[in-house]
Design an enzyme around this catalytic site. Structure first.
Site, PDB file in Angstrom:
ATOM      1  N   GLY A  18       0.891  -1.245  -0.034  1.00 38.34           N
ATOM      2  CA  GLY A  18      -0.529   0.168  -0.103  1.00 38.34           C
ATOM      3  C   GLY A  18       1.239   1.170   0.075  1.00 38.34           C
ATOM      4  O   GLY A  18       0.320   2.005   0.845  1.00 38.34           O
ATOM      5  N   ASN A  23      -3.131   5.392  -5.913  1.00 37.45           N
ATOM      6  CA  ASN A  23      -3.227   4.586  -6.942  1.00 37.45           C
ATOM      7  C   ASN A  23      -4.161   3.432  -6.116  1.00 37.45           C
ATOM      8  O   ASN A  23      -3.937   2.971  -5.007  1.00 37.45           O
ATOM      9  CB  ASN A  23      -1.890   3.141  -7.139  1.00 37.45           C
ATOM     10  CG  ASN A  23      -1.804   2.526  -7.491  1.00 37.45           C
ATOM     11  OD1 ASN A  23      -2.788   1.839  -7.316  1.00 37.45           O
ATOM     12  ND2 ASN A  23      -0.393   1.549  -7.880  1.00 37.45           N
ATOM     13  N   ASN A 108       7.538   3.174 -16.116  1.00 39.49           N
ATOM     14  CA  ASN A 108       7.769   3.683 -15.044  1.00 39.49           C
ATOM     15  C   ASN A 108       9.535   4.357 -14.768  1.00 39.49           C
ATOM     16  O   ASN A 108      10.122   5.053 -14.412  1.00 39.49           O
ATOM     17  CB  ASN A 108       7.426   4.618 -13.871  1.00 39.49           C
ATOM     18  CG  ASN A 108       5.720   3.997 -13.586  1.00 39.49           C
ATOM     19  OD1 ASN A 108       5.520   2.951 -13.796  1.00 39.49           O
ATOM     20  ND2 ASN A 108       5.217   5.298 -14.673  1.00 39.49           N
ATOM     21  N   GLU A 170       8.222  10.612 -14.204  1.00 38.62           N
ATOM     22  CA  GLU A 170       7.257   8.983 -14.184  1.00 38.62           C
ATOM     23  C   GLU A 170       7.808   8.350 -15.657  1.00 38.62           C
ATOM     24  O   GLU A 170       6.936   7.325 -15.897  1.00 38.62           O
ATOM     25  CB  GLU A 170       5.672   8.529 -13.391  1.00 38.62           C
ATOM     26  CG  GLU A 170       6.404   9.696 -11.952  1.00 38.62           C
ATOM     27  CD  GLU A 170       6.210   9.052 -10.565  1.00 38.62           C
ATOM     28  OE1 GLU A 170       5.931   7.733 -10.913  1.00 38.62           O
ATOM     29  OE2 GLU A 170       6.278   9.787  -9.819  1.00 38.62           O
ATOM     30  N   HIS A 237      -1.088   7.902 -13.684  1.00 37.49           N
ATOM     31  CA  HIS A 237      -0.338   7.955 -14.645  1.00 37.49           C
ATOM     32  C   HIS A 237      -1.548   8.113 -15.831  1.00 37.49           C
ATOM     33  O   HIS A 237      -2.564   7.915 -15.875  1.00 37.49           O
ATOM     34  CB  HIS A 237       0.892   6.739 -14.892  1.00 37.49           C
ATOM     35  CG  HIS A 237       1.859   6.654 -14.306  1.00 37.49           C
ATOM     36  ND1 HIS A 237       2.332   5.162 -12.843  1.00 37.49           N
ATOM     37  CD2 HIS A 237       2.167   8.064 -12.641  1.00 37.49           C
ATOM     38  CE1 HIS A 237       3.383   5.506 -12.432  1.00 37.49           C
ATOM     39  NE2 HIS A 237       3.176   6.607 -12.794  1.00 37.49           N
ATOM     40  N   ASP A 239      -1.334   6.270 -18.518  1.00 37.70           N
ATOM     41  CA  ASP A 239      -1.528   5.835 -18.921  1.00 37.70           C
ATOM     42  C   ASP A 239      -2.345   4.911 -18.093  1.00 37.70           C
ATOM     43  O   ASP A 239      -2.957   3.680 -19.258  1.00 37.70           O
ATOM     44  CB  ASP A 239      -0.095   4.340 -19.130  1.00 37.70           C
ATOM     45  CG  ASP A 239       0.594   4.379 -17.721  1.00 37.70           C
ATOM     46  OD1 ASP A 239      -0.167   4.079 -17.010  1.00 37.70           O
ATOM     47  OD2 ASP A 239       1.380   3.590 -18.151  1.00 37.70           O
ATOM     48  N   ASN A 348      -1.962  -4.695  -7.138  1.00 28.13           N
ATOM     49  CA  ASN A 348      -0.839  -3.254  -6.971  1.00 28.13           C
ATOM     50  C   ASN A 348      -0.987  -1.929  -8.064  1.00 28.13           C
ATOM     51  O   ASN A 348      -0.257  -1.470  -8.088  1.00 28.13           O
ATOM     52  CB  ASN A 348       0.501  -3.650  -7.341  1.00 28.13           C
ATOM     53  CG  ASN A 348       1.265  -4.130  -5.756  1.00 28.13           C
ATOM     54  OD1 ASN A 348       0.024  -3.007  -4.502  1.00 28.13           O
ATOM     55  ND2 ASN A 348       1.964  -4.149  -5.767  1.00 28.13           N
ATOM     56  N   CYS A 354       1.554  -1.292 -17.828  1.00 26.03           N
ATOM     57  CA  CYS A 354       2.666  -0.410 -17.207  1.00 26.03           C
ATOM     58  C   CYS A 354       3.453  -1.681 -16.690  1.00 26.03           C
ATOM     59  O   CYS A 354       4.634  -0.976 -16.535  1.00 26.03           O
ATOM     60  CB  CYS A 354       1.976  -0.975 -15.633  1.00 26.03           C
ATOM     61  SG  CYS A 354       0.015   0.315 -15.348  1.00 26.03           S
TER      62      CYS A 354
HETATM   63  O1  SUG Z   1       3.459   3.414  -9.013  1.00 23.08           O
HETATM   64  N1  SUG Z   1       2.379   0.685  -7.828  1.00 23.08           N
HETATM   65  C1  SUG Z   1       2.750   1.295  -8.632  1.00 23.08           C
HETATM   66  C2  SUG Z   1       2.431   1.064 -10.466  1.00 23.08           C
HETATM   67  C3  SUG Z   1       3.024   1.461 -11.544  1.00 23.08           C
HETATM   68  C4  SUG Z   1       2.320   1.634 -12.529  1.00 23.08           C
HETATM   69  N2  SUG Z   1       2.496   1.982 -13.434  1.00 23.08           N
HETATM   70  C5  SUG Z   1       1.364   2.909 -14.688  1.00 23.08           C
HETATM   71  N3  SUG Z   1       0.528   3.456 -14.357  1.00 23.08           N
HETATM   72  N4  SUG Z   1       2.826   2.919 -16.000  1.00 23.08           N
HETATM   73  C6  SUG Z   1       2.877   2.939  -8.895  1.00 23.08           C
HETATM   74  O2  SUG Z   1       2.188   3.249  -8.362  1.00 23.08           O
HETATM   75  C7  SUG Z   1       2.444  -0.260  -5.466  1.00 23.08           C
HETATM   76  C8  SUG Z   1       3.260  -0.842  -4.852  1.00 23.08           C
HETATM   77  C9  SUG Z   1       2.680  -1.213  -3.007  1.00 23.08           C
HETATM   78  O3  SUG Z   1       1.915  -0.586  -2.581  1.00 23.08           O
HETATM   79  O4  SUG Z   1       3.757  -1.828  -2.822  1.00 23.08           O
HETATM   80  C10 SUG Z   1       3.187   0.215  -6.500  1.00 23.08           C
HETATM   81  O5  SUG Z   1       4.348   0.946  -6.530  1.00 23.08           O
END
Ligand code: SUG
Length: 430
Positions: A18, A23, A108, A170, A237, A239, A348, A354
């Protein structure tokens, strides 16, 4: 011109901590038990699908986790097991960051400008600083080392260090390239966030976008702000709400702050521009964020384009109905939907787009990429066996304090490097 897809292999420490405010998937699954082995196999199955569609496929490696260097820099000392145990006892959230497998989301990792767009005719790559989230800010040195290994040939590639951390960047997740085809010069669109006074942080700073465009020597650039309402709905993001390929922009109606201005510029500047837009009345922002329909990999394939979608997009009836209309509409080139189970990454907040960094290359430049990061069926078979043997089956939050798990994850990664023939010192590791 081929478009190499470089997917992040899900690391053995994949877990749900988390860590990413804004996100929604990640924060709502905080504390859940993860399945790293299944996660990596899901990712490999997606890579196999893409390879089968005739698209070159490679991979980026998981980083060394837990990042003991981070914990030592925060003042914990002693041998590795002592550092982990003491840090976990004192600051479990910091330790969770040190374990993060977030390098799997290679959209990213960097921003890539293909040779057709740049002043010196080489492919330019700037590694992303990921400065907004502490667990992601630790990624860039290992990513830079890998990109320098993969794209070492200076006749074709320039790999830049990150822009200063004062300006969050990013990478490709906030970058879209529109062009008649991969080989034609394109218009590169950098989408940044603002969201003043909002609940969730904007992660892409416009100065970082402008710096990347400057460094890459881009001739045609557009900076476009994300809609604050999209960030508030969980589009951390761009995307998550838009994807482009060739002259096609597939996007949600509420993705951009100035939707009409952006569409008008694209229509004027991109020959054959084709907008495929989901109206908010049919697919809400919540539907888009919950299903990750725009986080599809939109790929040029035989006879047009295909979308690689997560199972969550098929499970939402409004989203699925709209997608059916898209593939039946002869006004756009998207003709096929491929659905894959990427549930572990999705929980996640990481969907098909991604998980991959796109690198458009001439045949000569593709031939200059380090062969060890490229995949074929035999290598995918071998990686599946390796993951089945070495990756942990489950990780619960309390396991992050367990030094035995640290040993297991390190052994897993070593086995991977051995299998690919990459020596740790080539990545700047001891
Ligand atoms: O940066 N999740 C990533 C997901 C990245 C998705 N990438 C794109 N949309 N391109 C982030 O939020 C969650 C990890 C955690 O909570 O344990 C995390 O980092």
């Amino acid at each position: 011109m081929p478009e190499l897809q470089l997917d992040g292999l899900v690391g053995p420490s994949h877990n749900y901590a988390g860590l990413s405010l804004g996100n929604l998937a990640a924060t709502s699954n905080a504390g859940a038990v993860s399945a790293p082995r299944a996660a990596a196999l899901q990712g490999l199955a997606k890579m196999r699908l893409v390879l089968g569609l005739g698209v070159p496929q490679g991979l980026l490696l998981p980083h060394d986790r837990p990042n003991l260097g981070l914990l030592r820099a925060m003042g914990f000392d002693g041998n590795d097991r002592a550092v982990l145990t003491a840090a976990h006892g004192e600051d479990a959230a910091l330790v969770a960051a040190a374990w993060s497998a977030s390098a799997m989301w290679t959209a990213n990792a960097a921003t890539v400008s293909p040779a057709a767009d740049t002043a010196d005719g080489r492919t330019h790559i700037t590694v992303a600083n990921l400065a907004t989230m502490p667990h992601r800010a630790q990624e860039w040195p290992a990513t830079l080392a890998q990109l320098r290994l993969a794209f070492a040939d200076p006749r074709h590639f320039v790999v830049h260090p990150p822009v200063p951390a004062s300006f969050g960047d990013e990478g490709a997740a906030n970058h879209m390239r529109l062009a008649p085809g991969h080989e034609a010069p394109g218009l590169e669109v950098f989408v940044y966030g603002e969201n003043p006074g909002g609940r969730f942080p904007a992660r892409q700073h416009p100065r970082a976008s402008a710096a990347v465009a400057r460094r890459h020597g881009l001739r045609r650039v557009l900076l476009a702000p994300q809609a604050d309402c999209a960030i508030e709905a969980g589009a951390f993001h761009n995307d998550v709400v838009a994807v482009a390929n060739g002259p096609v922009l597939l996007a949600h109606e509420q993705a951009f702050a100035d939707r009409d201005g952006l569409v008008a510029r694209l229509a004027a500047e991109v020959p054959g521009f084709c907008l495929v837009e989901a109206p908010a009345g049919e697919v809400s922002l919540e539907d888009a964020v919950g299903s990750y329909l725009f986080n599809a990999a939109l790929l040029s394939v035989e006879g047009g384009m295909a979308l690689v979608l997560p199972g969550e997009a098929q499970a939402n009836p409004r989203v699925w109905r709209w997608l059916q209309r898209v593939v039946q509409d002869p006004a756009n080139p998207i003709h096929t939907l491929h659905v894959r189970d990427l549930r572990e990454s999705m929980r996640n907040g990481g969907g098909p787009a991604c998980l991959r960094l796109r690198v458009q290359l001439s045949d000569a430049a593709l031939a200059a990429v380090d062969r060890r990061v490229l995949l074929d069926e035999a290598r995918l078979d071998a990686l599946e066996r390796l993951v089945e043997r070495w990756w942990p089956e489950r990780i619960a939050p309390a396991d992050l304090g367990n030094p035995d798990l640290m040993d297991q994850c390190r052994a897993a990664r070593r086995a991977l490097l051995d299998a690919l023939g990459i020596a740790p010192r080539e990545l700047g590791e001891a």
